[in-house]
Write a protein that holds these residues in place. Structure first.
Motif, short mmCIF file in Angstrom:
data_model
loop_
_atom_site.label_atom_id
_atom_site.label_comp_id
_atom_site.label_asym_id
_atom_site.label_seq_id
_atom_site.Cartn_x
_atom_site.Cartn_y
_atom_site.Cartn_z
N ARG A 137 0.83 -1.21 0.00
CA ARG A 137 0.00 0.00 0.00
C ARG A 137 0.87 1.26 0.00
N ARG A 138 1.93 1.25 0.79
CA ARG A 138 2.81 2.42 0.81
C ARG A 138 3.52 2.57 -0.54
N MET A 141 1.20 4.36 -2.68
CA MET A 141 1.10 5.76 -2.26
C MET A 141 2.30 6.56 -2.76
N ARG A 144 2.09 7.08 -6.63
CA ARG A 144 1.13 8.10 -7.05
C ARG A 144 1.60 9.49 -6.61
N LEU A 182 1.77 12.17 1.57
CA LEU A 182 1.17 10.84 1.51
C LEU A 182 -0.15 10.80 2.28
N GLN A 186 -3.76 9.90 0.65
CA GLN A 186 -4.21 8.55 1.01
C GLN A 186 -5.71 8.31 0.71
N VAL A 189 -6.12 7.99 -3.12
CA VAL A 189 -5.43 6.83 -3.68
C VAL A 189 -6.23 5.56 -3.36
N ASP A 190 -6.66 5.44 -2.12
CA ASP A 190 -7.46 4.26 -1.74
C ASP A 190 -8.73 4.18 -2.59
N VAL A 216 -1.58 6.72 6.71
CA VAL A 216 -0.24 6.37 6.26
C VAL A 216 0.76 7.10 7.16
#
Length: 606
Positions: A137-138, A141, A144, A182, A186, A189-190, A216
């Motif tokens: 996931r990071r 992040m 992006r 970030l 977040q 992005v999610d 994050v």
């Protein structure tokens, strides 16, 4: 990248290879300009690792180790045929998003899902599902965020004439470590990942334990935080070449911090032009800035072209579209920003405005208090008052700038922004009978050049008008030489004692708001003290919500400040909240109850 120069990275790689159970004959690391990570098995059982510098800056040791183990497993166990299946699946999805389906082959997705599922299961057995899910996931992040950073800061500032940027990566490091990039990205992005997943990807991420919505955490100690000037130069050239195909290494590099503030203004102006053109196409007619705001309010911001990467850290598409317009309006008022934090603009008086929050507010249909349609080339009527107020406040004199403003206006050096050559419209709308003021006294607070005072005088009021500026009082008397108004120079914060409870009508129009906020309370108390028993106070002011934005001067009054005029025995009669998209004003009346009738005495006589 020689590993001898990066002991932490060497230690992570060594432990990752050990956990994965692979001891390659040699390990070479090459840096990539882009946020990617790829491991290749080369001849004689060696390993070639491509590591993206953005990932090294945005990941901590545990995250990086988990992803390195994932790539090691991929390099060891996945054949060339399997790699092509994964690649073709990505290409197929990318073409589908562009509306140009490559094949829509179901078997491709089935096989890609199986390969990735096996790969991640093998990695998770070594590092744990929670660790791998967090690291993946990071990774998304950081990926992006880096491309947004390029679109928002690096690419607009690049040109073949300027050459490359020398601090793309240090700027990115600052954005994610010190500016919370970030965390701000977040939610979007999610949401983007959830919306873009097909059923196979969704199942894969669910099996992995992907936890959308969790905050994050900021990596305060990334694996690589400092890079050499030579490295920044070379990778900056790579980015510029892939963007413009015209890198010129002979031109000295340009730092993001050295990009002129005027250049950022022209970049935003280009964005505004694009959005206006898109609005014109949508509406089928010439479009105004207010049209753009209304389209954003109506949920059509996504139909307006704008160059931000998707997703971005802004709270809504409407905010994303409107930011260039608010940036231009604030820039015109003398606001400036840090080279890498354009959302936070600082005004001439030191006040700070969050342009992203302001644009988001406008996108929700709430008042925003700025004139967005004015061009940068037009003279700002408030520029002189802001300049003089800043100088006066810096000298510790919060009211001295009024005299300078009126004095300079006489010579043409400054503009008095509130000098409209007519009474204030909200005063003119206020109902006054033809004989309203006969036999009554009126006081005009902060009379300026006298238009409001003369208006009251025409209704029969015995009018006194005062201003802290002697030049304003003199100019008012010169404008109306036959006037019956008693013009005086006086200080609202220290008025003549004989004015207390002395007037039937007190008119306060945008004077208190011209004072810094810490002087509002004493100024309001002074105004309230002018009203005699049975008298009326009329207040007209720019307004804002509690804690709302301030583009000073003026310092618009909050609801609690407006309500506080009901002091010293005054009672609120009517408070009108007057709003349009660009302005928020208030017109309020207060009255002091008349003295009680004398009590009757014996015999019916008083």
């Amino acid at each position: 990248m020689p590993l001898d120069d990066q002991p932490r990275l060497r230690r992570i790689l060594d432990s990752a290879f050990e956990e994965a159970g692979w001891r390659p004959t040699s390990v070479k690391v090459r840096l990539s300009a882009w946020p990617r990570m790829v491991a290749w098995r080369v001849r004689r059982d060696g390993c070639l690792f491509y590591l993206g510098l953005p990932l090294l800056m945005g990941l901590d040791e545990d995250d990086l180790r988990a992803l390195v183990i994932r790539e090691i497993n991929l390099a060891r166990s996945v054949s060339w045929r399997m790699r092509w299946i994964l690649l073709l699946n990505l290409l197929d999805r990318g073409r589908e998003e562009e509306g140009k389906s490559l094949s829509q082959r179901e078997w491709l997705r089935v096989h890609a899902h199986r390969i990735r599922s096996d790969l991640w299961s093998a990695t998770a057995e070594l590092v744990g599902y929670d660790v791998l899910a967090r690291a993946t996931r990071r990774e998304c992040m950081v990926n992006r965020a880096f491309f947004w950073h390029l679109e928002r800061y690096a690419f607009p500032a690049m040109s073949p004439e300027w050459g490359y940027l020398s601090d793309i990566y240090q700027g990115f490091l600052w954005k994610i470590r010190d500016d919370g990039l970030l965390a701000r990205m977040q939610p979007n992005v999610d949401a983007s990942m959830a919306e873009g997943m097909d059923r196979y990807e969704a199942r894969l991420f669910q099996e992995l334990g992907w936890k959308a919505g969790e905050p994050v955490e900021v990596v305060t100690d990334p694996v690589v935080s400092g890079v050499t000037e030579n490295l920044e130069r070379r990778l900056g050239q790579v980015v510029l070449w892939e963007r413009t195909k015209a890198a010129n290494p002979r031109i000295p590099p340009l730092s993001l911090h050295d990009v002129p503030w005027e250049s950022w203004g022209s970049i935003h102006a280009h964005g505004r032009d694009q959005i206006i053109a898109a609005a014109r196409t949508l509406l089928g007619r010439e479009a105004t800035t207010r049209d753009v705001v209304q389209l954003a309010v109506d949920g059509r911001a996504g139909e307006l072209s704008w160059g931000h990467a998707d997703p971005c850290p802004h709270p809504s598409p409407a905010a994303c579209v409107l930011i260039p317009f608010f940036d231009g309006a604030l820039r015109r008022m003398g606001y400036v920003a840090d080279a890498l934090q354009h959302r936070s603009l600082v005004g001439p008086l030191g006040d700070t405005v969050d342009v992203v929050a302001l644009a988001d507010r406008a996108g929700q249909g709430l008042p925003y208090g700025l004139e967005l349609g004015v061009t940068m080339t037009d003279r700002d009527p408030d520029a002189d008052s802001r300049r003089l107020a800043a100088e006066s406040l810096a000298a510790g004199d919060p009211t001295g700038w009024f005299e300078r403003l009126y004095a300079e206006s006489e010579t043409g050096e400054a503009i008095v922004p509130w000098d409209s050559q007519r009474p204030h419209p909200l005063l003119a709308e206020w109902r006054l009978g033809s004989e309203a003021g006969v036999g009554r006294r009126a006081l005009v607070v902060g009379c300026g050049l006298g238009d409001d005072a003369e208006y009251l005088s025409r209704f029969g009021y015995d009018t006194v008008a005062f201003d802290v500026s002697e030049s304003a009082v003199r100019l008012a008397m010169e404008r109306f030489p036959a006037s019956t108004v008693d013009y005086r120079a006086a200080d609202l914060l220290a008025p003549p004692k004989e004015w207390r409870h002395a007037f039937d009508l007190v008119v306060e129009i945008m004077t208190v708001q011209a004072l810094p906020e810490h002087l509002h309370a004493p100024a309001i108390a002074s105004v309230a003290g002018f009203v005699r028993p049975g008298g009326t106070l009329l207040v007209i002011a720019s307004a804002r919500e509690e804690g709302g934005p301030v583009f000073a001067p003026p310092w618009p009054l909050t609801p609690s400040e407006i309500a506080s005029f009901a002091s010293d025995g005054l009672i609120a009669d009517q408070i009108e909240d007057l709003r349009d998209p660009e302005r928020h004003r208030c017109r309020a009346t207060f009255r002091r109850p008349p003295p009680p009738d004398p009590a009757p005495v014996a015999g019916g006589r008083t």
